[in-house]
Design a protein around this motif. Sequence first.
Motif, PDB file in Angstrom:
ATOM      1  N   THR A 105     -45.963  49.970  74.705  1.00 29.08           N
ATOM      2  CA  THR A 105     -44.528  50.108  75.110  1.00 29.08           C
ATOM      3  C   THR A 105     -43.676  49.474  73.951  1.00 29.08           C
ATOM      4  OG1 THR A 105     -44.760  50.252  77.389  1.00 29.08           O
ATOM      5  CG2 THR A 105     -42.851  49.848  76.505  1.00 29.08           C
ATOM      6  N   VAL A 106     -42.680  50.123  73.316  1.00 26.36           N
ATOM      7  CA  VAL A 106     -42.011  49.630  72.258  1.00 26.36           C
ATOM      8  C   VAL A 106     -40.573  49.592  73.039  1.00 26.36           C
ATOM      9  CG1 VAL A 106     -41.209  49.772  69.977  1.00 26.36           C
ATOM     10  CG2 VAL A 106     -43.396  50.498  70.594  1.00 26.36           C
ATOM     11  N   THR A 107     -39.828  48.523  73.023  1.00 26.61           N
ATOM     12  CA  THR A 107     -38.399  48.328  73.447  1.00 26.61           C
ATOM     13  C   THR A 107     -37.303  48.147  72.489  1.00 26.61           C
ATOM     14  OG1 THR A 107     -39.366  47.685  75.535  1.00 26.61           O
ATOM     15  CG2 THR A 107     -37.161  47.323  75.268  1.00 26.61           C
ATOM     16  N   ALA A 108     -36.522  48.691  72.417  1.00 24.46           N
ATOM     17  CA  ALA A 108     -35.318  48.190  71.481  1.00 24.46           C
ATOM     18  C   ALA A 108     -34.601  47.043  72.114  1.00 24.46           C
ATOM     19  CB  ALA A 108     -34.239  49.389  71.036  1.00 24.46           C
ATOM     20  N   VAL A 109     -34.667  45.978  71.450  1.00 19.77           N
ATOM     21  CA  VAL A 109     -33.926  44.931  72.023  1.00 19.77           C
ATOM     22  C   VAL A 109     -32.290  44.936  71.665  1.00 19.77           C
ATOM     23  CG1 VAL A 109     -33.581  42.367  72.085  1.00 19.77           C
ATOM     24  CG2 VAL A 109     -35.821  43.484  71.637  1.00 19.77           C
ATOM     25  N   LEU A 110     -31.491  44.620  72.820  1.00 22.92           N
ATOM     26  CA  LEU A 110     -30.104  44.876  72.661  1.00 22.92           C
ATOM     27  C   LEU A 110     -29.521  43.656  72.891  1.00 22.92           C
ATOM     28  CD1 LEU A 110     -29.255  48.202  74.478  1.00 22.92           C
ATOM     29  CD2 LEU A 110     -29.283  48.043  72.107  1.00 22.92           C
ATOM     30  N   PRO A 111     -28.161  43.339  72.272  1.00 27.34           N
ATOM     31  CA  PRO A 111     -27.399  41.976  72.650  1.00 27.34           C
ATOM     32  C   PRO A 111     -27.035  41.865  74.179  1.00 27.34           C
ATOM     33  CG  PRO A 111     -26.373  43.043  70.690  1.00 27.34           C
ATOM     34  CD  PRO A 111     -27.458  44.077  71.348  1.00 27.34           C
ATOM     35  N   GLU A 112     -27.009  40.807  74.836  1.00 27.44           N
ATOM     36  CA  GLU A 112     -26.664  40.766  76.309  1.00 27.44           C
ATOM     37  C   GLU A 112     -25.320  41.593  76.774  1.00 27.44           C
ATOM     38  OE1 GLU A 112     -26.390  36.566  77.091  1.00 27.44           O
ATOM     39  OE2 GLU A 112     -28.184  36.310  76.618  1.00 27.44           O
ATOM     40  N   GLN A 113     -24.562  41.616  75.725  1.00 30.09           N
ATOM     41  CA  GLN A 113     -23.165  42.261  76.105  1.00 30.09           C
ATOM     42  C   GLN A 113     -23.609  43.657  76.120  1.00 30.09           C
ATOM     43  OE1 GLN A 113     -23.785  40.632  73.180  1.00 30.09           O
ATOM     44  NE2 GLN A 113     -21.862  39.810  72.278  1.00 30.09           N
ATOM     45  N   ALA A 114     -24.593  44.257  75.992  1.00 31.15           N
ATOM     46  CA  ALA A 114     -24.915  45.706  76.258  1.00 31.15           C
ATOM     47  C   ALA A 114     -24.840  46.063  77.652  1.00 31.15           C
ATOM     48  CB  ALA A 114     -26.144  46.078  75.441  1.00 31.15           C
ATOM     49  N   ALA A 115     -25.580  45.129  78.521  1.00 30.27           N
ATOM     50  CA  ALA A 115     -25.644  45.349  79.849  1.00 30.27           C
ATOM     51  C   ALA A 115     -24.335  45.422  80.638  1.00 30.27           C
ATOM     52  CB  ALA A 115     -26.547  44.229  80.620  1.00 30.27           C
ATOM     53  N   ALA A 116     -23.477  44.684  79.993  1.00 28.63           N
ATOM     54  CA  ALA A 116     -21.987  44.605  80.870  1.00 28.63           C
ATOM     55  C   ALA A 116     -21.371  45.727  80.636  1.00 28.63           C
ATOM     56  CB  ALA A 116     -21.178  43.413  80.434  1.00 28.63           C
ATOM     57  N   HIS A 117     -21.682  46.523  79.423  1.00 28.81           N
ATOM     58  CA  HIS A 117     -21.019  47.785  78.990  1.00 28.81           C
ATOM     59  C   HIS A 117     -22.019  49.182  79.330  1.00 28.81           C
ATOM     60  CE1 HIS A 117     -17.561  46.137  76.975  1.00 28.81           C
ATOM     61  NE2 HIS A 117     -18.477  45.268  76.461  1.00 28.81           N
ATOM     62  N   GLY A 118     -22.884  48.854  80.247  1.00 26.79           N
ATOM     63  CA  GLY A 118     -23.913  49.851  80.837  1.00 26.79           C
ATOM     64  C   GLY A 118     -24.517  50.611  79.669  1.00 26.79           C
ATOM     65  N   ILE A 119     -24.975  49.911  78.681  1.00 27.99           N
ATOM     66  CA  ILE A 119     -25.380  50.540  77.425  1.00 27.99           C
ATOM     67  C   ILE A 119     -26.753  50.162  77.521  1.00 27.99           C
ATOM     68  CG2 ILE A 119     -25.551  50.703  74.862  1.00 27.99           C
ATOM     69  CD1 ILE A 119     -22.756  49.871  74.826  1.00 27.99           C
ATOM     70  N   GLU A 120     -27.877  51.099  77.380  1.00 34.09           N
ATOM     71  CA  GLU A 120     -29.227  50.929  77.489  1.00 34.09           C
ATOM     72  C   GLU A 120     -30.068  51.920  76.429  1.00 34.09           C
ATOM     73  OE1 GLU A 120     -31.064  51.339  81.141  1.00 34.09           O
ATOM     74  OE2 GLU A 120     -30.024  53.445  81.506  1.00 34.09           O
ATOM     75  N   VAL A 121     -31.141  51.577  76.118  1.00 35.54           N
ATOM     76  CA  VAL A 121     -31.999  52.368  75.169  1.00 35.54           C
ATOM     77  C   VAL A 121     -33.494  52.518  75.998  1.00 35.54           C
ATOM     78  CG1 VAL A 121     -33.171  52.671  73.094  1.00 35.54           C
ATOM     79  CG2 VAL A 121     -30.874  51.918  73.250  1.00 35.54           C
ATOM     80  N   LYS A 122     -33.786  53.784  76.373  1.00 38.82           N
ATOM     81  CA  LYS A 122     -35.156  53.619  77.193  1.00 38.82           C
ATOM     82  C   LYS A 122     -36.272  53.349  76.095  1.00 38.82           C
ATOM     83  CE  LYS A 122     -33.604  57.043  80.525  1.00 38.82           C
ATOM     84  NZ  LYS A 122     -33.824  58.179  81.206  1.00 38.82           N
ATOM     85  N   PRO A 123     -37.115  52.598  76.664  1.00 33.96           N
ATOM     86  CA  PRO A 123     -38.383  52.187  75.895  1.00 33.96           C
ATOM     87  C   PRO A 123     -39.458  53.453  75.717  1.00 33.96           C
ATOM     88  CG  PRO A 123     -38.717  51.260  77.932  1.00 33.96           C
ATOM     89  CD  PRO A 123     -37.011  51.764  78.011  1.00 33.96           C
ATOM     90  N   ILE A 124     -40.224  53.470  74.676  1.00 30.59           N
ATOM     91  CA  ILE A 124     -41.006  54.484  74.634  1.00 30.59           C
ATOM     92  C   ILE A 124     -42.685  53.856  74.558  1.00 30.59           C
ATOM     93  CG2 ILE A 124     -39.508  55.685  72.688  1.00 30.59           C
ATOM     94  CD1 ILE A 124     -41.371  55.000  70.451  1.00 30.59           C
ATOM     95  N   THR A 125     -43.403  54.729  74.954  1.00 27.40           N
ATOM     96  CA  THR A 125     -44.839  54.377  75.094  1.00 27.40           C
ATOM     97  C   THR A 125     -45.677  55.390  74.146  1.00 27.40           C
ATOM     98  OG1 THR A 125     -44.456  53.766  77.333  1.00 27.40           O
ATOM     99  CG2 THR A 125     -46.744  54.177  76.618  1.00 27.40           C
ATOM    100  N   VAL A 126     -46.634  54.954  73.471  1.00 31.38           N
ATOM    101  CA  VAL A 126     -47.474  55.567  72.661  1.00 31.38           C
ATOM    102  C   VAL A 126     -49.006  55.122  72.714  1.00 31.38           C
ATOM    103  CG1 VAL A 126     -45.633  55.761  70.860  1.00 31.38           C
ATOM    104  CG2 VAL A 126     -47.348  53.990  70.663  1.00 31.38           C
ATOM    105  N   THR A 127     -49.902  56.192  72.366  1.00 34.10           N
ATOM    106  CA  THR A 127     -51.034  55.653  72.549  1.00 34.10           C
ATOM    107  C   THR A 127     -51.585  54.617  71.452  1.00 34.10           C
ATOM    108  OG1 THR A 127     -53.315  56.577  72.409  1.00 34.10           O
ATOM    109  CG2 THR A 127     -52.040  57.517  71.226  1.00 34.10           C
ATOM    110  N   ALA A 128     -52.598  53.920  71.870  1.00 35.03           N
ATOM    111  CA  ALA A 128     -53.060  52.766  70.923  1.00 35.03           C
ATOM    112  C   ALA A 128     -54.359  53.570  70.091  1.00 35.03           C
ATOM    113  CB  ALA A 128     -53.359  51.648  71.475  1.00 35.03           C
ATOM    114  N   GLN A 129     -54.733  54.568  70.673  1.00 40.85           N
ATOM    115  CA  GLN A 129     -55.899  55.255  70.036  1.00 40.85           C
ATOM    116  C   GLN A 129     -55.757  56.684  69.413  1.00 40.85           C
ATOM    117  OE1 GLN A 129     -58.599  54.758  73.630  1.00 40.85           O
ATOM    118  NE2 GLN A 129     -59.094  52.558  73.159  1.00 40.85           N
TER     119      GLN A 129
END
Length: 386
Positions: free
Chosen positions: A56-80
Amino acid sequence: MELSTPAGLELLARAVAEQLGADRTEKDGDTGHVRIIYADGRALELTANRPRTRITVTAVLPEQAAAHGIEVKPITVTAQPRPRPSETQAKATARHTADHIRQRLLPAHTAALAELRELTAPQPATLQKADAALSGFLDRPRGGVAISEQPVRRPLGLTARCAVAWWHTLDGPSRAVAPLLADALRRAGLATTEPHGSGYVFFAEPPAGQPDTRFRINPAAQGEGWDLVDEFTGACLRTYDDQEWAQGITESANSEADAARRATVASLDLPGLSEDLIEEEQWRSLAVELATAGHMPYGLDDVDYTQTPGFHIYLSAEPGTTKVARLLEPWGAIRPGARFEAPEREVERYDKDMEAYARLLTSPGRTVAVRLDGIQVTFSDPPTRP
């Protein structure tokens, strides 16, 4: 790709970072996560999923993002993923992960940061309020007030656009005037930050709800260490090498901010003025006149007063009068009551400074007299004693 140990995930992260052109990787404490960090501060977090065949790969956002309702959904990729001809499984996993990050995650991450940057930018009304608050700082031939926006680098990819004011001179922003600009902005209801040793004053509207902590430490936006950041204005006060020391300074700064809020005064301390004069406008105006002429208010902890004399204004025993002293450390040099203990060159310098102070402070409604222990300023219409 073997992900059963933290070392395996770190190897993958380094390989992916190289393909993405990122700056470095680092472990996220003891969480088992590894971060890929770009030179501009953006960060991605890699986590191995059980049974460790997917990542799973997650884009890390600043703390202020949550207060403004901004998010980026993580992605999942195969390791094989299936390796290409002459490609090892490890190289295939790194290539496959980097490709998915480029296509599925980075565009959303960039868009989220851009949206947050716009939402946290200074508003025109805030800049207008600051302009009105500083209108009394009249321009001089060698200086004047400037208000602008300044980009400030932050970890996690957010280059904040912060409102900033300064007294500009031919030599750059004036450190002497910065505390007095900040005081005027606070009296207009704005939150302010004065970075250590800087002539800039960052300002912003204070948040509607008073948060528990105003100051935080973050990993340094540039280089190693820890930044002490004012969450209200977005400005960094100072960068420290030691995290524990930085945490102690942060706790002290939050304690002082809370004390100022409870005291309901603009400035608990104002360099160049004794404590009992801070709340009286006529006394503060004397400090502004001296500072805008290039003289240094005494009490700034980032000024070497063994080299730079500072002025200090304190209340006189006579109603409607105040004294202006010229101070130079160490205390064995010149100070009120010990003027003649100084070397002859310092006595001569003292006299010239006092004459310069007197010329600046002479104006209608005031009588200015040079005394042995400093300058006495008498108002013809004296203010109420603070």
